[in-house]
Write a protein that holds these residues in place. Structure first.
Motif, PDB file in Angstrom:
ATOM      1  N   GLU A 137       0.827  -1.205   0.000  1.00 32.28           N
ATOM      2  CA  GLU A 137       0.000   0.000   0.000  1.00 32.28           C
ATOM      3  C   GLU A 137       0.861   1.254   0.000  1.00 32.28           C
ATOM      4  O   GLU A 137       0.514   2.269  -0.623  1.00 32.28           O
ATOM      5  N   ASP A 169      -7.132  -2.265  -8.082  1.00 33.93           N
ATOM      6  CA  ASP A 169      -6.488  -0.962  -7.887  1.00 33.93           C
ATOM      7  C   ASP A 169      -6.184  -0.238  -9.186  1.00 33.93           C
ATOM      8  O   ASP A 169      -5.867   0.954  -9.162  1.00 33.93           O
ATOM      9  N   ARG A 313      -9.129   4.538  -0.662  1.00 28.89           N
ATOM     10  CA  ARG A 313      -9.014   4.218   0.757  1.00 28.89           C
ATOM     11  C   ARG A 313      -9.859   5.209   1.533  1.00 28.89           C
ATOM     12  O   ARG A 313      -9.728   6.428   1.371  1.00 28.89           O
ATOM     13  N   SER A 344      -6.913  -7.052   0.601  1.00 32.16           N
ATOM     14  CA  SER A 344      -7.602  -5.791   0.798  1.00 32.16           C
ATOM     15  C   SER A 344      -8.314  -5.825   2.149  1.00 32.16           C
ATOM     16  O   SER A 344      -8.139  -6.749   2.934  1.00 32.16           O
ATOM     17  N   ARG A 347     -11.457  -1.029   4.526  1.00 29.50           N
ATOM     18  CA  ARG A 347     -11.079   0.377   4.367  1.00 29.50           C
ATOM     19  C   ARG A 347     -11.099   0.807   2.902  1.00 29.50           C
ATOM     20  O   ARG A 347     -10.876   1.978   2.595  1.00 29.50           O
ATOM     21  N   PHE A 348     -11.349  -0.134   1.980  1.00 28.24           N
ATOM     22  CA  PHE A 348     -11.200   0.169   0.559  1.00 28.24           C
ATOM     23  C   PHE A 348     -12.487  -0.077  -0.216  1.00 28.24           C
ATOM     24  O   PHE A 348     -13.228  -1.021   0.058  1.00 28.24           O
TER      25      PHE A 348
END
Length: 457
Positions: A137, A169, A313, A344, A347-348
């Motif tokens: 990250e 991502d 995020r 993951s 939070r995403f």
């Protein structure tokens, strides 16, 4: 909308989100009211005229058998300029992933994570060892080729997968770096380069390695048609490799594995190349603008993407599953929360790139749920819910005027890159920038009520 029924489906889901039809049944047929930021699809293709043509031919499409896969593949290859001996078409890329696993993955497979779930789940379901390299990250989830090669050597993996761009991502490995990586792993049994979302990339004019794959003995390039053409329901995709590998997969596929809808669309493509090219161009423009607008939300980190989706995020203290449920129940906005993706967490979110009017609806909904501000007065929920964040951040320093190129470069960088590089868990405040519509420096959301509140904080 029966919000509780719909959100329960997401809580029960494991690797993938519920389908549109499942959501429609759970919501009592109100799924058309949902603005979908979950399914990564091209919103500009097929054109309305193409849909009209498909609708006019619906009876014959549903009534008659399709042609053989060889016939449909030959037409696709003529449109794309490929040799049919190097191509195998499948009933969606997932069918091809399944056959690749059964036929060509012998004992172990290395894959960076987070990534598309079938690349981890499918081999494990057939008893293979899956070696997972966690993408850092702190480096924006970018894949470092040297680290991946070292990981493969250390684990002794015999096959490898690289998704380019990566899902969720949107990370992209430049073509020359990817080719060097393939050369470094030329002794493996198999390397798959999954280019399912590459049509949406604009980092290079010719990013695909399909032409180079046919010259290598152990490389397969996987491409998706449903995602690019905005037709997930048709289920079609293809792979490109040297004739030996492609022939092995073709021989295992059922003779009528492609349906009549797939055949009809493939035979329409040569007449609609211009519309398709324009749809990709507009999707790329939308990605740039959506990146910029999302980057204005306090505490939100937006990672650079070359796909038709953005990986974000959430601010510290926000649980993605709670945010997802509230966005859907209170605003009819559907997002992809990523806690069920290996590598993951909650939070995403992965947010699909959509047209500007849909993005404005998303931003308004997120501002209301996260910060407690409403841009207009919708009907209140039965029991008013508190904002997920207690208050908006304090005022930000005024911005210095920036040239357009600098503003665009800022929009393509992770908003909290500096804080991540220092190992901080909490995102650092973003650089102040002007809204797309102009105005004074400092944070602007595009929503006057929110801007006034920030200015008074």
């Amino acid at each position: 909308m029966a919000g509780s029924n719909v959100t329960a489906l997401f809580r029960a889901s494991t690797a993938h989100s519920p389908s549109y039809f499942t959501l429609s049944r759970a919501s009592g047929g109100a799924s058309g009211e949902i603005t979908d930021f979950c399914i990564p699809c091209n919103p500009y293709f097929p054109t309305p005229a193409m849909f009209d043509e498909l609708g006019g031919r619906l009876r014959e499409i549903l009534t008659y058998y399709p042609s053989s896969a060889d016939t449909i593949t030959a037409e696709l290859c003529q449109v794309l300029g490929l040799n049919p001996q190097t191509v195998a078409m499948g009933n969606g890329s997932t069918e091809l992933i399944t056959w690749i696993d059964h036929l060509l993955v012998k004992e172990s497979l290395a894959v960076p994570v987070p990534t598309f779930g079938r690349w981890t789940d499918q081999p494990m379901e057939t008893g293979k060892r899956v070696d997972m390299l966690l993408l850092p990250e702190a480096h924006g989830f970018g894949l470092d080729p040297a680290s991946f090669v070292q990981f493969v050597r250390t684990r002794g993996s015999r096959a490898a997968v690289i998704c380019n761009p990566n899902n969720p991502d949107g990370g992209y490995l430049p073509k020359q770096q990817l080719l060097a990586l393939l050369d470094s792993l030329q002794d493996l049994d198999l390397i798959v380069v999954d280019e399912s979302f590459l049509e949406f990339a604009d980092a290079e004019s010719d990013p695909s390695v399909a032409a180079e794959a046919v010259l290598r003995t152990n490389v397969i390039v996987l491409r998706s048609l449903g995602k690019n053409f905005g037709l997930h329901g048709v289920r079609f995709g293809y792979l490109v490799s040297n004739p030996s590998l492609a022939g092995k997969v073709r021989a295992a596929l059922p003779k009528w594995n492609l349906n009549s809808f797939a055949e009809t669309v493939v035979f329409m493509l040569k007449e609609h190349r211009q519309e398709y090219a324009e749809s990709l161009l507009q999707a790329r423009r939308d990605r740039q603008e959506m990146t910029y607008r999302l980057s204005q939300l306090p505490g939100l980190t937006v990672y650079p993407s070359q796909g038709n989706f953005l990986y974000v995020r959430l601010p510290e203290g926000v649980d993605g599953s709670v945010l997802r449920d509230r966005l859907l129940a209170e605003h009819g906005v559907l997002v992809r929360e990523c806690s069920n993706k290996i590598g993951s967490s909650s939070r995403f979110l992965r947010l699909v790139v959509r047209p500007q009017q849909d993005v404005l609806r998303l931003l308004s909904a997120m501002e209301q749920v996260l910060y407690g501000q409403r841009t207009q007065a919708p009907e209140p929920p039965p029991q008013p819910l508190a904002p997920m964040l207690a208050q908006l951040p304090g005022p930000m320093p005024a911005a210095q005027p920036q040239p357009q190129a600098q503003r665009l470069a800022l929009a393509q960088q992770p908003v909290s890159a500096r804080g991540l590089a220092r190992g901080q868990d909490r995102p650092t405040p973003m650089e102040p920038a002007s809204a797309l519509s102009g105005g004074t420096g400092g944070y602007t959301s595009g929503t006057a009520a929110v801007d006034r509140l920030i200015g008074q904080a």
